[in-house]
Design a protein around this motif. Structure first.
Motif, mmCIF file in Angstrom:
data_model
loop_
_atom_site.group_PDB
_atom_site.id
_atom_site.type_symbol
_atom_site.label_atom_id
_atom_site.label_comp_id
_atom_site.label_asym_id
_atom_site.label_seq_id
_atom_site.Cartn_x
_atom_site.Cartn_y
_atom_site.Cartn_z
ATOM 1 N N ALA A 1 -37.642 -75.207 -29.345
ATOM 2 C CA ALA A 1 -36.617 -75.826 -30.192
ATOM 3 C C ALA A 1 -35.238 -75.728 -29.553
ATOM 4 O O ALA A 1 -34.450 -76.688 -29.579
ATOM 5 N N LEU B 1 -32.988 -78.963 -28.601
ATOM 6 C CA LEU B 1 -31.626 -79.096 -29.131
ATOM 7 C C LEU B 1 -30.580 -79.028 -28.024
ATOM 8 O O LEU B 1 -29.570 -79.735 -28.068
ATOM 9 N N GLY C 1 -27.920 -81.929 -27.220
ATOM 10 C CA GLY C 1 -26.490 -81.601 -27.142
ATOM 11 C C GLY C 1 -25.887 -81.953 -25.796
ATOM 12 O O GLY C 1 -24.768 -82.467 -25.716
#
Length: 101
Positions: free
Chosen positions: A61, A65, A69
């Motif tokens: 995860a 992410l 980003g």
């Protein structure tokens, strides 16, 4: 290198006459005889498996992410502008005889 592990291995080889028994004696894990020790060992194994699974999911995860980003931060304001431009070109149809060989 310490000679103790090698001596122990040689003792195990000397005890058994067949190579299959030697291999099994060296590699095979031993189960405890006591019932509570077996239960404790099984619970410990399940807990370790659960911790590793949760850690793998968390790391995955964070990587996803982080990639999202990174992509959002690296996007420049001029990257969205080229959609307004039109690419013109001249096209002609090539006869089928020229395409097949």
């Amino acid at each position: 290198m310490r000679p103790q592990p090698l001596l122990r291995l040689f003792e195990i080889f000397a005890r058994y006459d067949r190579p299959a028994r030697v291999f099994r004696a060296v590699i095979e894990p031993r189960k405890p005889r006591h019932r509570m020790a077996r239960v404790l060992l099984a619970v410990t194994g399940v807990v370790v498996l659960g911790v590793l699974a949760v850690a793998a999911i968390a790391i995955g995860a964070v990587m996803i992410l982080g990639g999202i980003g990174w992509r959002l931060l690296r996007r420049s304001p001029t990257a969205a502008a080229p959609r307004d431009r039109v690419l013109d070109g001249d096209y002609r149809v090539v006869p089928r005889a020229m395409l097949s060989r």
